[in-house]
Design a protein around this motif. Sequence first.
Motif, PDB file in Angstrom:
ATOM      1  N   GLU A 143       0.812  -1.227   0.000  1.00 50.18           N
ATOM      2  CA  GLU A 143       0.000   0.000   0.000  1.00 50.18           C
ATOM      3  C   GLU A 143       0.838   1.266   0.000  1.00 50.18           C
ATOM      4  O   GLU A 143       0.351   2.328  -0.353  1.00 50.18           O
ATOM      5  N   TRP A 144       2.094   1.166   0.440  1.00 50.85           N
ATOM      6  CA  TRP A 144       2.986   2.316   0.538  1.00 50.85           C
ATOM      7  C   TRP A 144       4.342   1.968  -0.066  1.00 50.85           C
ATOM      8  O   TRP A 144       4.661   0.806  -0.280  1.00 50.85           O
ATOM      9  N   TYR A 146       8.582   2.642   0.670  1.00 45.24           N
ATOM     10  CA  TYR A 146       9.383   2.847   1.875  1.00 45.24           C
ATOM     11  C   TYR A 146      10.818   3.257   1.551  1.00 45.24           C
ATOM     12  O   TYR A 146      11.360   2.909   0.499  1.00 45.24           O
ATOM     13  N   THR A 171       5.236   8.739  -5.501  1.00 44.18           N
ATOM     14  CA  THR A 171       4.539   7.626  -4.847  1.00 44.18           C
ATOM     15  C   THR A 171       3.472   8.072  -3.857  1.00 44.18           C
ATOM     16  O   THR A 171       2.560   7.316  -3.541  1.00 44.18           O
ATOM     17  N   SER A 173       4.018   8.575  -0.719  1.00 45.95           N
ATOM     18  CA  SER A 173       4.317   7.960   0.571  1.00 45.95           C
ATOM     19  C   SER A 173       5.209   8.847   1.438  1.00 45.95           C
ATOM     20  O   SER A 173       6.084   9.543   0.917  1.00 45.95           O
ATOM     21  N   PHE A 299      -1.723   2.829  -4.904  1.00 47.45           N
ATOM     22  CA  PHE A 299      -1.076   2.999  -3.611  1.00 47.45           C
ATOM     23  C   PHE A 299      -1.766   4.101  -2.805  1.00 47.45           C
ATOM     24  O   PHE A 299      -2.373   5.016  -3.372  1.00 47.45           O
ATOM     25  N   ASN A 300      -1.662   4.015  -1.490  1.00 51.35           N
ATOM     26  CA  ASN A 300      -2.171   5.079  -0.628  1.00 51.35           C
ATOM     27  C   ASN A 300      -1.338   6.343  -0.823  1.00 51.35           C
ATOM     28  O   ASN A 300      -0.189   6.282  -1.285  1.00 51.35           O
ATOM     29  N   SER A 301      -1.902   7.479  -0.449  1.00 62.23           N
ATOM     30  CA  SER A 301      -1.215   8.749  -0.723  1.00 62.23           C
ATOM     31  C   SER A 301      -1.529   9.808   0.311  1.00 62.23           C
ATOM     32  O   SER A 301      -2.667   9.944   0.754  1.00 62.23           O
ATOM     33  N   TYR A 302      -0.489  10.569   0.702  1.00 59.58           N
ATOM     34  CA  TYR A 302      -0.641  11.741   1.576  1.00 59.58           C
ATOM     35  C   TYR A 302      -0.480  13.030   0.777  1.00 59.58           C
ATOM     36  O   TYR A 302      -0.014  14.043   1.303  1.00 59.58           O
TER      37      TYR A 302
END
Length: 362
Positions: A143-144, A146, A171, A173, A299-302
Amino acid sequence: MIYVGFPIAPTVKELIYPWLLESEEYNFDDIKDGIRLHLNESPYSPPPQILEAIQKYLPYANRYQHPELSERFSALAADYNKVEPENIFPTPGGDGALRSIFYNLAQVGDKVVTNYPAYSMYKVYSSVRGLNHVKIKLIEGEEWWYEDRERLLSESKAARLVIIDNPNNPTGSPMLDEELVKELATNVRGFIVIDEAYYEFYGKTFARMIYDYPNVLIVRTLSKAFSMASLRVGYLIGNEEVVKALKKTSTPFDVSLPGLIAGIKALEDPSYVKEVVNKINTNKEYLIKELRGLGLKVFNSYTNFIFVKDNRDLFTPLMAKSIAIRNLISGYYRISIGTKEQCELLVKTLGEILENSNTKQG
């Protein structure tokens, strides 16, 4: 008649440094009309009060802006970040801060360390400055993505610049925590640059660490959550002596008058930014859910974009439908978050493209 002994003027190519000749420029495919989901812009215009403030000052565009405007911007940016005005260096966008760092805090041959993938301008600035660019490959998770902490720390020891976008572009992340920043700042022989272009979406900053670690620099922009991409206004947060040194390489006029006025007005009342962030986050959640429903790896995202993994050509058919996304790496796509209507159209269009693709394969 042949004349001997006279010097021959060098060609233009001989006058330009080889690393500059061989460098690649920032490149992307654009569209004039359609849905722009490729440059991480805000899909929302700045609020009326900002546009009105800019309009008010436009009749004075024949004059250089008074230095008091830069001072006012610095004071507001300092208050926004809980630092002192002396720690703020106004720049034309976040790229202006990065350019100032690359051109003034590193010399030809110096080692610069970045992640890979990362914001593409790090590569551009490194190449045009003749720097030794070392890339730390990120680790792909479910999901992330690194950070390879061990390799990053090892390569950073002899680096003049370590530049990390946090969260990472493309990404989405997060890359850093306080412990890692402390280790980097202590071990590196130069500067740690943390590019916080997407701070407003992430909500975490290392700005206060400049007081304990004077070689830590923070880059910010008003292009994203503040909805001011083309106004070109940003700033650097750093140690007072570093800011003083960098200011010597610029003028109080580097940030345009419209950009300064917009930045001041926005920082006087940044409440609208929360609305922008909330809207984009809502649209992002919708888009992630719907694209995963289409069978895509998302993918998750901030940030205000998402990162998609798929080996099929999604770029070409979307561009044919006047929807622009970025294909930065083979098999991966970065998609900026648009309005709800734009996200819905993207989902519909992608659904049709994937259905046609599966039909052909069948």
